[in-house]
Design a protein around this motif. Structure first.
Motif, PDB file in Angstrom:
ATOM      1  N   HIS A  40      40.829 -31.354 -24.615  1.00  0.00           N
ATOM      2  CA  HIS A  40      41.630 -31.229 -23.413  1.00  0.00           C
ATOM      3  C   HIS A  40      41.275 -32.347 -22.450  1.00  0.00           C
ATOM      4  CE1 HIS A  40      43.324 -27.374 -24.497  1.00  0.00           C
ATOM      5  NE2 HIS A  40      42.129 -26.980 -24.878  1.00  0.00           N
ATOM      6  N   LEU A  41      42.263 -32.819 -21.731  1.00  0.00           N
ATOM      7  CA  LEU A  41      42.033 -33.847 -20.733  1.00  0.00           C
ATOM      8  C   LEU A  41      41.799 -33.209 -19.370  1.00  0.00           C
ATOM      9  CD1 LEU A  41      44.730 -36.494 -21.673  1.00  0.00           C
ATOM     10  CD2 LEU A  41      42.291 -36.582 -22.110  1.00  0.00           C
ATOM     11  N   ILE A  42      40.859 -33.770 -18.633  1.00  0.00           N
ATOM     12  CA  ILE A  42      40.554 -33.318 -17.278  1.00  0.00           C
ATOM     13  C   ILE A  42      40.991 -34.422 -16.322  1.00  0.00           C
ATOM     14  CG2 ILE A  42      38.738 -32.647 -15.683  1.00  0.00           C
ATOM     15  CD1 ILE A  42      37.148 -31.705 -18.114  1.00  0.00           C
ATOM     16  N   GLU A  43      41.779 -34.049 -15.336  1.00  0.00           N
ATOM     17  CA  GLU A  43      42.199 -35.025 -14.332  1.00  0.00           C
ATOM     18  C   GLU A  43      41.145 -35.067 -13.226  1.00  0.00           C
ATOM     19  OE1 GLU A  43      45.663 -35.054 -11.170  1.00  0.00           O
ATOM     20  OE2 GLU A  43      46.411 -35.329 -13.214  1.00  0.00           O
ATOM     21  N   PHE A  44      40.567 -36.228 -13.040  1.00  0.00           N
ATOM     22  CA  PHE A  44      39.475 -36.401 -12.082  1.00  0.00           C
ATOM     23  C   PHE A  44      39.910 -37.399 -11.028  1.00  0.00           C
ATOM     24  CE2 PHE A  44      35.566 -38.528 -10.700  1.00  0.00           C
ATOM     25  CZ  PHE A  44      34.854 -37.440 -10.254  1.00  0.00           C
ATOM     26  N   ARG A  45      39.631 -37.084  -9.747  1.00  0.00           N
ATOM     27  CA  ARG A  45      39.982 -37.954  -8.637  1.00  0.00           C
ATOM     28  C   ARG A  45      38.748 -38.138  -7.754  1.00  0.00           C
ATOM     29  NH1 ARG A  45      45.110 -38.855  -6.578  1.00  0.00           N
ATOM     30  NH2 ARG A  45      45.857 -37.082  -7.772  1.00  0.00           N
ATOM     31  N   PHE A  46      38.413 -39.378  -7.440  1.00  0.00           N
ATOM     32  CA  PHE A  46      37.303 -39.655  -6.536  1.00  0.00           C
ATOM     33  C   PHE A  46      37.734 -39.284  -5.123  1.00  0.00           C
ATOM     34  CE2 PHE A  46      36.445 -42.659  -9.983  1.00  0.00           C
ATOM     35  CZ  PHE A  46      35.152 -42.291 -10.276  1.00  0.00           C
ATOM     36  N   GLY A  47      37.049 -38.342  -4.523  1.00  0.00           N
ATOM     37  CA  GLY A  47      37.429 -37.884  -3.187  1.00  0.00           C
ATOM     38  C   GLY A  47      38.602 -36.926  -3.269  1.00  0.00           C
ATOM     39  N   ASN A  48      39.062 -36.516  -2.108  1.00  0.00           N
ATOM     40  CA  ASN A  48      40.145 -35.542  -2.063  1.00  0.00           C
ATOM     41  C   ASN A  48      41.399 -36.159  -1.453  1.00  0.00           C
ATOM     42  OD1 ASN A  48      41.303 -33.090  -2.493  1.00  0.00           O
ATOM     43  ND2 ASN A  48      40.430 -32.101  -0.697  1.00  0.00           N
ATOM     44  N   ARG A  49      41.477 -37.459  -1.420  1.00  0.00           N
ATOM     45  CA  ARG A  49      42.602 -38.133  -0.787  1.00  0.00           C
ATOM     46  C   ARG A  49      43.571 -38.643  -1.856  1.00  0.00           C
ATOM     47  NH1 ARG A  49      39.840 -42.405   2.903  1.00  0.00           N
ATOM     48  NH2 ARG A  49      41.993 -42.798   3.483  1.00  0.00           N
ATOM     49  N   PRO A  50      44.866 -38.611  -1.594  1.00  0.00           N
ATOM     50  CA  PRO A  50      45.838 -39.081  -2.575  1.00  0.00           C
ATOM     51  C   PRO A  50      45.850 -40.599  -2.733  1.00  0.00           C
ATOM     52  CG  PRO A  50      46.959 -38.271  -0.621  1.00  0.00           C
ATOM     53  CD  PRO A  50      45.504 -37.963  -0.446  1.00  0.00           C
ATOM     54  N   VAL A  51      45.086 -41.308  -1.917  1.00  0.00           N
ATOM     55  CA  VAL A  51      45.023 -42.760  -2.024  1.00  0.00           C
ATOM     56  C   VAL A  51      44.306 -43.160  -3.305  1.00  0.00           C
ATOM     57  CG1 VAL A  51      44.193 -44.862  -0.902  1.00  0.00           C
ATOM     58  CG2 VAL A  51      44.958 -42.927   0.485  1.00  0.00           C
ATOM     59  N   PHE A  52      43.319 -42.388  -3.698  1.00  0.00           N
ATOM     60  CA  PHE A  52      42.552 -42.691  -4.902  1.00  0.00           C
ATOM     61  C   PHE A  52      43.346 -42.261  -6.140  1.00  0.00           C
ATOM     62  CE2 PHE A  52      39.180 -41.810  -1.712  1.00  0.00           C
ATOM     63  CZ  PHE A  52      38.723 -43.116  -1.600  1.00  0.00           C
ATOM     64  N   PRO A  53      43.408 -43.101  -7.152  1.00  0.00           N
ATOM     65  CA  PRO A  53      44.174 -42.727  -8.359  1.00  0.00           C
ATOM     66  C   PRO A  53      43.428 -41.677  -9.185  1.00  0.00           C
ATOM     67  CG  PRO A  53      43.115 -44.840  -8.687  1.00  0.00           C
ATOM     68  CD  PRO A  53      42.847 -44.448  -7.257  1.00  0.00           C
ATOM     69  N   ALA A  54      44.210 -40.865  -9.872  1.00  0.00           N
ATOM     70  CA  ALA A  54      43.629 -39.849 -10.754  1.00  0.00           C
ATOM     71  C   ALA A  54      43.265 -40.504 -12.081  1.00  0.00           C
ATOM     72  CB  ALA A  54      44.609 -38.718 -10.984  1.00  0.00           C
ATOM     73  N   ILE A  55      42.115 -40.094 -12.646  1.00  0.00           N
ATOM     74  CA  ILE A  55      41.629 -40.608 -13.920  1.00  0.00           C
ATOM     75  C   ILE A  55      41.557 -39.443 -14.891  1.00  0.00           C
ATOM     76  CG2 ILE A  55      39.710 -41.720 -15.098  1.00  0.00           C
ATOM     77  CD1 ILE A  55      38.907 -42.895 -12.387  1.00  0.00           C
ATOM     78  N   ASN A  56      42.074 -39.635 -16.095  1.00  0.00           N
ATOM     79  CA  ASN A  56      41.966 -38.618 -17.144  1.00  0.00           C
ATOM     80  C   ASN A  56      40.715 -38.887 -17.969  1.00  0.00           C
ATOM     81  OD1 ASN A  56      44.315 -37.262 -16.474  1.00  0.00           O
ATOM     82  ND2 ASN A  56      45.570 -38.602 -17.738  1.00  0.00           N
ATOM     83  N   ILE A  57      39.845 -37.882 -18.048  1.00  0.00           N
ATOM     84  CA  ILE A  57      38.630 -37.999 -18.851  1.00  0.00           C
ATOM     85  C   ILE A  57      38.653 -36.908 -19.922  1.00  0.00           C
ATOM     86  CG2 ILE A  57      37.266 -39.063 -17.009  1.00  0.00           C
ATOM     87  CD1 ILE A  57      36.037 -36.347 -16.434  1.00  0.00           C
ATOM     88  N   PRO A  58      38.026 -37.151 -21.081  1.00  0.00           N
ATOM     89  CA  PRO A  58      38.033 -36.125 -22.141  1.00  0.00           C
ATOM     90  C   PRO A  58      37.215 -34.910 -21.739  1.00  0.00           C
ATOM     91  CG  PRO A  58      36.703 -37.999 -22.804  1.00  0.00           C
ATOM     92  CD  PRO A  58      37.357 -38.363 -21.516  1.00  0.00           C
ATOM     93  N   GLY A  59      37.735 -33.754 -22.070  1.00  0.00           N
ATOM     94  CA  GLY A  59      37.061 -32.500 -21.760  1.00  0.00           C
ATOM     95  C   GLY A  59      36.376 -31.923 -22.979  1.00  0.00           C
ATOM     96  N   LYS A  60      36.232 -30.629 -22.963  1.00  0.00           N
ATOM     97  CA  LYS A  60      35.556 -29.921 -24.048  1.00  0.00           C
ATOM     98  C   LYS A  60      36.444 -29.880 -25.295  1.00  0.00           C
ATOM     99  CE  LYS A  60      33.406 -25.539 -25.115  1.00  0.00           C
ATOM    100  NZ  LYS A  60      33.159 -24.176 -24.671  1.00  0.00           N
ATOM    101  N   GLY A  61      35.847 -30.135 -26.449  1.00  0.00           N
ATOM    102  CA  GLY A  61      36.587 -30.082 -27.711  1.00  0.00           C
ATOM    103  C   GLY A  61      36.605 -28.680 -28.272  1.00  0.00           C
ATOM    104  N   ILE A  62      37.672 -28.364 -28.961  1.00  0.00           N
ATOM    105  CA  ILE A  62      37.818 -27.047 -29.586  1.00  0.00           C
ATOM    106  C   ILE A  62      37.928 -27.241 -31.093  1.00  0.00           C
ATOM    107  CG2 ILE A  62      39.289 -25.030 -29.809  1.00  0.00           C
ATOM    108  CD1 ILE A  62      40.202 -25.495 -26.964  1.00  0.00           C
ATOM    109  N   ASN A  63      37.066 -26.572 -31.850  1.00  0.00           N
ATOM    110  CA  ASN A  63      37.138 -26.558 -33.313  1.00  0.00           C
ATOM    111  C   ASN A  63      37.719 -25.234 -33.758  1.00  0.00           C
ATOM    112  OD1 ASN A  63      35.912 -29.070 -33.624  1.00  0.00           O
ATOM    113  ND2 ASN A  63      33.889 -28.178 -33.537  1.00  0.00           N
ATOM    114  N   TYR A  64      38.497 -25.274 -34.802  1.00  0.00           N
ATOM    115  CA  TYR A  64      39.073 -24.060 -35.355  1.00  0.00           C
ATOM    116  C   TYR A  64      38.357 -23.683 -36.647  1.00  0.00           C
ATOM    117  CZ  TYR A  64      42.837 -24.808 -32.061  1.00  0.00           C
ATOM    118  OH  TYR A  64      43.557 -24.974 -30.925  1.00  0.00           O
ATOM    119  N   THR A  65      38.490 -22.435 -37.037  1.00  0.00           N
ATOM    120  CA  THR A  65      37.899 -21.951 -38.274  1.00  0.00           C
ATOM    121  C   THR A  65      38.607 -22.584 -39.462  1.00  0.00           C
ATOM    122  OG1 THR A  65      37.450 -19.853 -37.194  1.00  0.00           O
ATOM    123  CG2 THR A  65      37.329 -19.885 -39.583  1.00  0.00           C
ATOM    124  N   VAL A  66      37.835 -23.099 -40.399  1.00  0.00           N
ATOM    125  CA  VAL A  66      38.399 -23.725 -41.595  1.00  0.00           C
ATOM    126  C   VAL A  66      38.562 -22.650 -42.659  1.00  0.00           C
ATOM    127  CG1 VAL A  66      38.013 -25.434 -43.395  1.00  0.00           C
ATOM    128  CG2 VAL A  66      37.342 -25.931 -41.049  1.00  0.00           C
TER     129      VAL A  66
END
Length: 74
Positions: A40-66
């Motif tokens: 899953h992607l996590i949208e991360f923004r430096f600060g709480n202002r809309p001036v700073f661009p949002a960055i997508n960083i990788p989140g937690k991976g999910i494995n399924y049962t084989v």
């Protein structure tokens, strides 16, 4: 007279491919499911202002049962 056709009273194995599980483990399988992995992607923004661009960083991976399935035909 000799019969040319064998009597098939036992189940015949049905294998489509071979999977190596490491070392001496080779398994003949008919079906192999759930080899997916989702991150899953996590949208991360430096600060709480809309001036700073949002960055997508990788989140937690999910494995399924084989699921490994062997098959027999009648």
């Amino acid at each position: 007279m000799a019969k040319n056709k064998q009597d098939c009273n036992w189940p015949l194995p049905m294998f489509n491919f071979k999977v190596n599980l490491g070392g001496a483990w080779d398994v003949l399988l008919q079906e192999l499911n759930s080899l997916d992995r989702i991150k899953h992607l996590i949208e991360f923004r430096f600060g709480n202002r809309p001036v700073f661009p949002a960055i997508n960083i990788p989140g937690k991976g999910i494995n399924y049962t084989v699921n490994l399935q062997t098959g027999l035909s009648k």
